[in-house]
Design a protein around this motif. Structure first.
Motif, short mmCIF file in Angstrom:
data_model
loop_
_atom_site.label_atom_id
_atom_site.label_comp_id
_atom_site.label_asym_id
_atom_site.label_seq_id
_atom_site.Cartn_x
_atom_site.Cartn_y
_atom_site.Cartn_z
N ASN A 188 0.11 -0.31 -9.89
CA ASN A 188 -0.82 0.77 -10.15
C ASN A 188 -0.12 1.92 -10.87
O ASN A 188 1.11 1.91 -11.04
N THR A 189 -0.88 2.92 -11.30
CA THR A 189 -0.31 4.10 -11.93
C THR A 189 0.55 4.86 -10.91
O THR A 189 0.49 4.58 -9.71
N ASN A 225 -8.58 0.11 -5.51
CA ASN A 225 -8.10 -1.09 -4.84
C ASN A 225 -8.82 -2.32 -5.39
O ASN A 225 -8.21 -3.37 -5.59
N GLU A 226 -10.11 -2.20 -5.64
CA GLU A 226 -10.91 -3.31 -6.16
C GLU A 226 -10.42 -3.74 -7.55
O GLU A 226 -10.34 -4.93 -7.85
N TYR A 278 0.82 -1.21 0.00
CA TYR A 278 0.00 0.00 0.00
C TYR A 278 0.85 1.26 0.00
O TYR A 278 1.97 1.27 0.52
N SER A 279 0.29 2.31 -0.55
CA SER A 279 0.82 3.66 -0.45
C SER A 279 -0.30 4.46 0.19
O SER A 279 -1.27 4.83 -0.48
N GLY A 280 -0.22 4.66 1.50
CA GLY A 280 -1.34 5.26 2.22
C GLY A 280 -2.51 4.29 2.17
O GLY A 280 -2.36 3.10 2.45
N HIS A 337 -0.94 -0.09 -4.11
CA HIS A 337 -0.01 0.28 -5.17
C HIS A 337 0.50 -0.93 -5.96
O HIS A 337 0.72 -0.84 -7.15
N MET A 338 0.67 -2.07 -5.28
CA MET A 338 1.22 -3.24 -5.97
C MET A 338 0.71 -4.51 -5.29
O MET A 338 0.56 -4.55 -4.06
#
Length: 88
Positions: free
Chosen positions: A66-67, A74-75, A45-47, A51-52
């Motif tokens: 993710n971008t 997230n879904e 996660y990023s916050g 993210h990956m």
């Protein structure tokens, strides 16, 4: 190997990567694990944004990224990761 996809918004891309380098530094600090359909996924996660997501299977490591500004929900990230079908 890396596959790159456009989101439809100019300048936004997300991707799927595959490597046999199990100890890649980018994969070292997962936030937690989740299990879907007998497979284990590592979540990064990023916050509050996913993210990956990483899947290790058949001696290879696959991840959905993710971008840069985490534009995919997230879904959506989870759906893409669950849809990965690594080759043996």
């Amino acid at each position: 190997m890396r596959l790159v996809f456009r989101t439809g918004v100019p300048g936004q891309f997300w991707g799927i990567e595959q490597t046999n380098w199990a100890a890649a530094p980018a994969l070292s600090e997962k936030n937690f694990l989740r299990h879907f359909g007998g497979r284990t996924f590592e979540f990064f996660y990023s916050g509050s944004h996913l993210h990956m997501i990483v899947l290790k299977q058949y001696g290879a490591t696959y991840w959905v990224v993710n971008t840069l500004d985490d534009a995919l929900s997230n879904e959506t990230m989870i759906s893409v990761a669950r849809g990965l079908r690594p080759l043996r």
